[in-house]
Motif scaffolding. Sequence first.
Motif, short mmCIF file in Angstrom:
data_model
loop_
_atom_site.label_atom_id
_atom_site.label_comp_id
_atom_site.label_asym_id
_atom_site.label_seq_id
_atom_site.Cartn_x
_atom_site.Cartn_y
_atom_site.Cartn_z
N GLU A 121 15.22 79.77 38.75
CA GLU A 121 14.56 80.90 37.81
C GLU A 121 13.30 81.10 38.16
O GLU A 121 12.88 82.24 38.27
CB GLU A 121 14.49 80.34 36.25
CG GLU A 121 14.20 81.34 35.24
CD GLU A 121 13.92 80.95 33.92
OE1 GLU A 121 14.52 80.05 33.55
OE2 GLU A 121 13.11 81.37 33.24
N SER A 124 13.34 83.61 41.24
CA SER A 124 13.77 84.98 40.93
C SER A 124 12.88 85.61 39.96
O SER A 124 12.97 87.00 40.18
CB SER A 124 15.26 84.98 40.40
OG SER A 124 15.32 83.90 39.43
N ALA A 125 12.16 85.04 39.14
CA ALA A 125 11.60 85.53 38.05
C ALA A 125 10.54 86.85 38.77
O ALA A 125 10.35 87.81 38.34
CB ALA A 125 10.51 84.58 37.33
#
Lengths: 194, 194
Positions: A121, A124-125
Amino acid sequence: MTDDREVRRRPGGRSARVTAAVHTAVDELLVEEGPGGFTVADVARRAGVNPSSIHRRWGSLEAVILELEAAKLTEISPLPDTGTLRGDLLAYARTAAADIVRPGRLAFLQALIGARDLNTEQRSAPLLQRAAQLQSMLDRARDRGEPSLHYTAIVDCILAPVYLRYLLGMSIDEPDLELFLDRTLASTALPNTR
Amino acid sequence: MTDDREVRRRPGGRSARVTAAVHTAVDELLVEEGPGGFTVADVARRAGVNPSSIHRRWGSLEAVILELEAAKLTEISPLPDTGTLRGDLLAYARTAAADIVRPGRLAFLQALIGARDLNTEQRSAPLLQRAAQLQSMLDRARDRGEPSLHYTAIVDCILAPVYLRYLLGMSIDEPDLELFLDRTLASTALPNTR
């Protein structure tokens, strides 16, 4: 009163000034020293902030670089709107191929590799906003009656070979970019496309 | 009598022992410390050689990592020979997707990014043998009457998205690999394919 994340995102104020100073320092050091050529201490000295502030807010130099590069992508490099899907993709591919030689771009890739502690996460955030921009460009084409594509087709067929060919020392010329476009557009007709 | 390159490539002898010791040391340190987590001095200490020998022969840690990883690819990881082009490509794609999480693989990418002094030929030289292996796999298919592909289609359509998706924290599952295969095989029918 507020957690770190809220402070970080609040526009203006001391927090925003620290962020801007750190971003500027990293941006300059990437050009001057290259990816991997400087430390958090170097950034802190140039930005006029305490190294512990950087560690506390970002955790690592990689996290600062990811945030900075994602912000530059979404804010400074708007996506094309040429009126045709192929025109948009060609303009995007040309920009991506030209952009890969920038120190910040290579540092971005290096930060993604070096930051072994980042979970999926966290990786990709920083890029969700850019993904949304790409999807908007593709959705405009779909609304004009052109083929409907998912932004991952651009990641797979344009961005990925632009990056890897550069790293492997393989050239990319205009016919290559056209080939990448053909593959992107052909994705709509393939059985496994999502 | 001989230049450095000939010494390096001669099998056996002191030169070969140094190369083997340095490769082993780097291989171990990549697992233990991760990409970017050790220096030439660390490698020299573990290999029992003088740091100046490493600098003289390879020039940089990045060059050692590129050589080591290229050697591992060509020697340890043979390409599949399943009897069909699609079978070969699927086996290759599965291996590539599994291999990307290996520290040595990430270090290889990081070395390509970090080694800013490498010219295009130095980047591609360690991989020429692997490229030839890939092309042989594709040529076997062509000789069986299957479509004729250039190995760059594998680089663009399989290897590149496997690497970039991993770095961006995007998942890759079996249908994705099938999609990559469809794109690779569809490359033959596209107007710009070379």
